[in-house]
Scaffold this active site. Structure first.
Site, PDB file in Angstrom:
ATOM      1  N   GLU A  93     -88.871  29.076 -22.663  1.00 53.97           N
ATOM      2  CA  GLU A  93     -89.883  29.293 -22.011  1.00 53.97           C
ATOM      3  C   GLU A  93     -91.172  27.682 -21.222  1.00 53.97           C
ATOM      4  OE1 GLU A  93     -90.732  33.686 -22.572  1.00 53.97           O
ATOM      5  OE2 GLU A  93     -91.266  32.522 -24.530  1.00 53.97           O
ATOM      6  N   CYS A 106     -97.117  23.069 -20.289  1.00 58.35           N
ATOM      7  CA  CYS A 106     -96.844  23.781 -21.456  1.00 58.35           C
ATOM      8  C   CYS A 106     -95.146  22.936 -21.543  1.00 58.35           C
ATOM      9  CB  CYS A 106     -97.085  24.929 -22.152  1.00 58.35           C
ATOM     10  SG  CYS A 106     -97.201  24.401 -23.930  1.00 58.35           S
ATOM     11  N   CYS A 113     -87.831  26.941 -33.940  1.00 61.09           N
ATOM     12  CA  CYS A 113     -88.401  25.964 -34.423  1.00 61.09           C
ATOM     13  C   CYS A 113     -88.218  26.563 -36.054  1.00 61.09           C
ATOM     14  CB  CYS A 113     -90.020  26.397 -34.994  1.00 61.09           C
ATOM     15  SG  CYS A 113     -91.011  25.203 -34.911  1.00 61.09           S
ATOM     16  N   CYS A 117     -93.366  29.275 -39.010  1.00 60.34           N
ATOM     17  CA  CYS A 117     -95.877  29.633 -39.689  1.00 60.34           C
ATOM     18  C   CYS A 117     -95.243  30.972 -39.416  1.00 60.34           C
ATOM     19  CB  CYS A 117     -96.209  28.889 -38.389  1.00 60.34           C
ATOM     20  SG  CYS A 117     -96.126  27.067 -38.190  1.00 60.34           S
ATOM     21  N   CYS A 120     -96.678  32.926 -35.882  1.00 59.36           N
ATOM     22  CA  CYS A 120     -96.133  32.015 -34.603  1.00 59.36           C
ATOM     23  C   CYS A 120     -94.936  32.756 -33.654  1.00 59.36           C
ATOM     24  CB  CYS A 120     -95.637  30.374 -34.910  1.00 59.36           C
ATOM     25  SG  CYS A 120     -95.152  29.859 -33.441  1.00 59.36           S
ATOM     26  N   GLU A 164     -90.915  22.185 -32.818  1.00 56.30           N
ATOM     27  CA  GLU A 164     -91.779  21.186 -33.276  1.00 56.30           C
ATOM     28  C   GLU A 164     -91.612  19.658 -32.741  1.00 56.30           C
ATOM     29  OE1 GLU A 164     -94.636  20.430 -35.166  1.00 56.30           O
ATOM     30  OE2 GLU A 164     -93.551  18.503 -35.444  1.00 56.30           O
ATOM     31  N   SER A 195     -98.171  17.893 -29.834  1.00 57.43           N
ATOM     32  CA  SER A 195     -99.035  18.639 -31.194  1.00 57.43           C
ATOM     33  C   SER A 195     -98.099  18.709 -32.182  1.00 57.43           C
ATOM     34  CB  SER A 195     -99.508  20.198 -30.306  1.00 57.43           C
ATOM     35  OG  SER A 195     -99.244  21.336 -31.449  1.00 57.43           O
ATOM     36  N   SER A 218    -102.275  20.270 -35.928  1.00 58.14           N
ATOM     37  CA  SER A 218    -101.981  22.138 -36.252  1.00 58.14           C
ATOM     38  C   SER A 218    -102.615  22.553 -37.294  1.00 58.14           C
ATOM     39  CB  SER A 218    -101.120  23.281 -36.011  1.00 58.14           C
ATOM     40  OG  SER A 218    -100.943  22.685 -34.346  1.00 58.14           O
ATOM     41  N   ASN A 294    -103.593  34.472 -30.847  1.00 61.35           N
ATOM     42  CA  ASN A 294    -102.804  35.009 -29.896  1.00 61.35           C
ATOM     43  C   ASN A 294    -101.732  36.030 -31.200  1.00 61.35           C
ATOM     44  OD1 ASN A 294    -103.835  33.433 -28.089  1.00 61.35           O
ATOM     45  ND2 ASN A 294    -102.732  32.008 -28.074  1.00 61.35           N
ATOM     46  N   CYS A 337    -100.289  30.222 -27.015  1.00 66.53           N
ATOM     47  CA  CYS A 337    -100.610  29.417 -28.149  1.00 66.53           C
ATOM     48  C   CYS A 337    -100.282  30.530 -28.301  1.00 66.53           C
ATOM     49  CB  CYS A 337    -101.474  28.748 -28.898  1.00 66.53           C
ATOM     50  SG  CYS A 337    -101.802  27.431 -27.513  1.00 66.53           S
TER      51      CYS A 337
END
Ligand code: SAH
Ligand code: SF4
Length: 345
Positions: A93, A106, A113, A117, A120, A164, A195, A218, A294, A337
């Site tokens: 995405e 973005c 990933c 985390c 996420c 990442e 990031s 982060s 979020n 995010c």
């Protein structure tokens, strides 16, 4: 069949490729201009090329545009998220955000990933593969064409989608070189932001590049125990060495670092948590972005309430740290995010 797409090549690479094909060197500039200035979606749209050459290029160096599987737009029309299908069927995405005069995209850097985390959505689905530079560039071109049809252009690119970036370092930096090229897309280095979750070898390598590209870390917590709970890679790259690499970056580049903190209700949002962060960042040329978490599916974590976010921001500001609160953008269409899963919803 060539396994490379046009979007995987820097300008010098394209020149070399055409030379090998026996083509004259000015062809490279025509293709580069057609692709990155005129934003042609296919060789057939680069009319300065002969029909024979267009067919040859389509065969030898495919222009690997992404297939759009679906697109969602927020109610206020300021956030648009597209789900793309890659040539091997994997999906990713990317998000376009229209705020004030900024036109920010973005981009994703990996399918999934590996870091996982705790808060996420991307991390929940695990890691499938790295994206190529071309697949990153193609996300940008998709939205650039979309904007061009309205007479607008991309002003900023943030590497904050799925994945990442510093675990796919070469492809990320190559995509930036391609999009930064002055004879082509020509987006200034200062308009890019990478990031990272805090991959120290990546930060060190990036420091050596001495580039104008912005770097965001982060952070999420100012003590190792809590950070490891939220960001498991903290066990390998704990705060001591991480902050040392951040300080070395600022010393060398004189550029301001950004730290991102997603505030989670009752987890990392207390005054004590803010003190720890302030202590960690004291004296460093930096800026903190606070984002109330979020929401993501099947997670126990909840966003910090607004008052708590403001109180956290005040603690940091009072300690002399530049701080901004960013309220959820595109959250309802899961374009915020950490909400990108690479699936249609
Ligand atoms: N892997 C990189 C870049 C992609 S994540 C990184 O972690 O920095 C982009 C940003 O979204 C990171 O700052 C990440 O911490 C943040 N993020 C992830 N999940 C989130 C969530 N549920 N709410 C708010 N921010 C989140
Ligand atoms: Fe990966 Fe970044 Fe999500 Fe962590 S926050 S799982 S590093 S994409």
């Amino acid at each position: 069949m060539n396994d490379k797409s046009l979007y995987d090549l820097e300008r010098s690479g394209l020149e070399g490729f055409l030379e090998d094909l026996g083509e004259r060197s000015f062809r490279a500039q025509q293709i580069w201009h057609g692709t990155y200035v005129d934003l042609a979606p296919s060789y057939d749209d680069i009319t300065t090329l002969s029909k024979t050459l267009r067919a040859k290029l389509a065969r030898e160096l495919p222009l690997d545009t992404l297939q759009v599987a679906s697109t969602l737009e927020s109610r206020d029309k300021r956030t648009r998220k597209s789900l793309f299908r890659l040539s091997d069927g994997d999906t990713i995405e990317a998000v376009l955000m229209l705020y004030d005069k900024r036109r920010t995209i973005c981009v994703s850097t990996q399918v999934g990933c590996a870091i996982g985390c705790a808060f996420c959505a991307t991390g929940k689905s695990g890691f499938t593969r790295d994206l190529s530079a071309g697949e990153i560039v193609a996300q940008v071109l998709h939205f650039a064409r979309d904007l061009a049809s309205r007479g607008e252009r991309i002003t900023n690119i943030v590497y904050m989608g799925m994945g990442e970036p510093f675990l796919n370092y070469d492809a990320v930096m190559k995509s930036i070189r391609i999009l930064n090229d002055h004879n082509g897309f020509n987006l200034g280095a200062r308009s890019f932001t990478i990031s990272t979750v805090g991959i120290i070898p990546g930060i060190e390598r990036f420091t050596e590049e001495d580039s104008q590209v912005n770097l965001a870390i982060s952070l999420h917590a100012g003590d190792d125990e809590l950070r490891t709970r939220l960001v498991p890679i903290n066990e390998h790259y704990p705060l001591g060495p991480l902050m040392a690499s951040c300080r070395a970056y600022v010393r060398k580049t004189h550029r301001r670092l950004t730290f991102e903190i997603a505030l989670i209700d009752g987890v990392n949002d207390s005054a004590n948590d803010a003190h720890k962060v302030a202590k960690l960042l004291a004296g460093l040329l930096c800026h903190v972005n606070l984002i109330p978490l979020n929401p993501i599916p099947s997670s126990i974590f909840r966003p910090s309430p607004r008052e708590q976010v403001d109180a956290f921001a005040k603690e940091l500001t009072d300690a002399g740290i530049n701080t901004t609160v960013r309220m959820g953008r595109g959250v309802k269409i899961s374009a915020g995010c950490g909400q990108l899963r690479g699936r249609s919803h």
